[in-house]
Motif scaffolding. Structure first.
Motif, short mmCIF file in Angstrom:
data_model
loop_
_atom_site.label_atom_id
_atom_site.label_comp_id
_atom_site.label_asym_id
_atom_site.label_seq_id
_atom_site.Cartn_x
_atom_site.Cartn_y
_atom_site.Cartn_z
N UNK A 225 0.84 -1.20 0.00
CA UNK A 225 0.00 0.00 0.00
C UNK A 225 0.88 1.26 0.00
N UNK A 226 1.92 1.25 0.80
CA UNK A 226 2.77 2.43 0.93
C UNK A 226 3.57 2.73 -0.34
N UNK A 227 3.61 1.77 -1.26
CA UNK A 227 4.36 1.98 -2.50
C UNK A 227 3.84 3.18 -3.30
N UNK A 228 2.57 3.51 -3.11
CA UNK A 228 1.98 4.62 -3.86
C UNK A 228 1.90 5.90 -3.02
N UNK A 229 2.69 5.93 -1.96
CA UNK A 229 2.73 7.11 -1.08
C UNK A 229 4.12 7.72 -1.11
N UNK A 230 4.31 8.77 -0.31
CA UNK A 230 5.61 9.43 -0.19
C UNK A 230 6.41 8.96 1.02
N UNK A 235 10.33 3.70 -1.22
CA UNK A 235 11.53 3.71 -2.06
C UNK A 235 12.29 2.39 -2.00
N UNK A 236 11.90 1.50 -1.08
CA UNK A 236 12.62 0.25 -0.92
C UNK A 236 11.95 -0.88 -1.72
N UNK A 237 12.78 -1.77 -2.26
CA UNK A 237 12.24 -2.93 -2.98
C UNK A 237 11.76 -4.00 -2.01
N UNK A 238 12.40 -4.09 -0.86
CA UNK A 238 11.97 -5.05 0.16
C UNK A 238 12.34 -4.49 1.52
N UNK A 239 11.81 -5.13 2.56
CA UNK A 239 12.04 -4.65 3.92
C UNK A 239 12.03 -5.86 4.85
N UNK A 240 13.17 -6.24 5.41
CA UNK A 240 13.28 -7.51 6.13
C UNK A 240 12.37 -7.64 7.35
#
Length: 395
Positions: A225-230, A235-240
């Motif tokens: 969801x946050x991919x379309x926010x600021x 900005x990250x491709x993944x998050x461990x």
């Protein structure tokens, strides 16, 4: 390499120290920057802990100061032997000591250096609120900063949860679950996603239900969801930290006892946390310092001031030098008044009585309510744990 900075503030307290260890040991791919905001008036043990962390983790803890005072002249009032960032601002405020009603120390000595340090860079800030705590922490209002709580089951800040579960965004959130996350219990999760928020089923309850159904799926849905926010995470491709299932169940949510065990096996627990016995009227109690921060912090309980007087007289005397008529660390009582033997005994009696009377009261923290007295360990204190202060300094 990502342009998102990932930072953790080291207060010198137990929780932030443990968080830095936890993240490096369990999520080594994170490119962490560690910093501390140095007031120049921290406890000696704070500086010792920071040095031990640097040695153990093999990383520098960047010292941030609100203002460099090394080459400045000493202040023209007889308050300290050397000028520090705190002294500089105290002079700027006309000798007006900070208090819970006027926390200029937090604003100028902690928040300002942090915000100058990160500037406009997109930043993820890791904050050490534990899984057994029900309190809020400082969350920067800067749009370029996003706060994550690794010790909690719900790692997200309130602003993120409010956005994701806003009724206008339910359709988008449902699509993410259906088309990207695809958990095994999708139908049950979608029922909860579409369930309206109401007085009986408020935002907190809805969030908890979704997390309990599948916390990893929830985290991935929020991340998409946050991919379309600021938000910086966009900005990250993944998050461990989205998936902590590789950890033992007890390590996915970190509570107070685990924090101390983590420190004991690595850098050690600062001495000021260890309980020391005192005696009054033939009765025995224990006291200690319960938090990091400046040695004269106004958030201290009176029993902590007594502890400082009796166990670190040099620092107590330094704190006394800052007081003058109309400006004291405590409301309606000076440190010289508190230091009188009869007054210290009175505070100890009150402390003992409060602990005895409060032993049957329900605590604000989950851990207090789950453990028996013989399970709480050397550092545990129900009253201390319930006592709230400024989380910017203490975690």
């Amino acid at each position: 390499m990502s342009d998102v900075r990932q930072v953790i503030g080291i207060s010198g307290g137990k929780d932030s120290a443990a968080l830095s260890i936890y993240l490096q040991e369990n999520f080594p791919s994170l490119d962490l920057e560690m910093y501390c905001c140095d007031t120049g008036r921290e406890l000696d043990e704070t500086y010792e802990l920071i040095e031990k962390l640097e040695a153990y983790l093999g990383k520098e803890v960047k010292r941030l100061k609100a203002i460099e005072t090394d080459n400045m002249a000493k202040p023209n009032f007889e308050n300290s032997e050397e000028i520090s960032p705190f002294d500089y601002y105290l002079k700027d405020y006309g000798g007006f000591l900070p208090s819970s009603h006027a926390r200029w120390c937090t604003k100028n000595l902690k928040l300002k250096p942090f915000e100058e340090y990160i500037g406009d860079d997109p930043t993820i800030s890791y904050v050490a609120i534990r899984g057994d705590e029900h309190r809020e922490a400082y969350v920067s209002t800067n749009e370029n900063v996003q706060t994550i709580f690794p010790f909690k089951k719900n790692i997200w800040s309130f602003d993120v949860i409010s956005l994701v579960l806003d009724h206008h965004n339910i359709g988008q959130f449902r699509d993410i679950y259906e088309n990207k996350v695809k958990p095994d219990n999708l139908n049950r999760i979608l029922e909860e996603v579409e369930r309206p928020i109401s007085v009986e089923h408020n935002l907190n309850r809805k969030t908890k239900t979704l997390i309990d159904l599948d916390v990893t799926a929830f985290n991935y849905a929020v991340f998409h969801f946050l991919k379309k926010t600021d938000y910086p995470l966009a900005r990250l491709d993944d998050f461990p930290l989205l998936d902590k299932s590789h950890l033992m169940p007890d390590d996915q949510v970190i509570v107070r006892d685990q924090v101390f065990k983590m420190l004991e096996r690595t850098v050690g627990v600062p001495e000021y946390y260890k309980k020391i016995e005192y005696e009054v009227d033939g009765q025995t109690g224990t006291y200690s310092r319960t938090r990091s921060g400046c040695f004269f912090c106004f958030y201290q309980q009176k029993i902590e001031w007594v502890w400082l007087y009796e166990n670190n007289r040099e620092k107590f005397d330094e704190a006394v030098k800052y007081e003058k008529e109309g400006f004291t660390w405590m409301e309606n009582e000076s440190l010289l008044e508190l230091a009188k033997p009869e007054r210290r005994d009175e505070i100890k009696r009150q402390h003992l009585k409060k602990k005895q009377n409060g032993s049957s009261k329900k605590s604000k923290t989950l851990l207090n309510n789950l453990l028996d007295d013989n399970e709480k360990g050397e550092y545990f204190d129900k009253e201390d744990e319930d006592y709230a202060g400024c989380t910017v300094c203490f975690i």
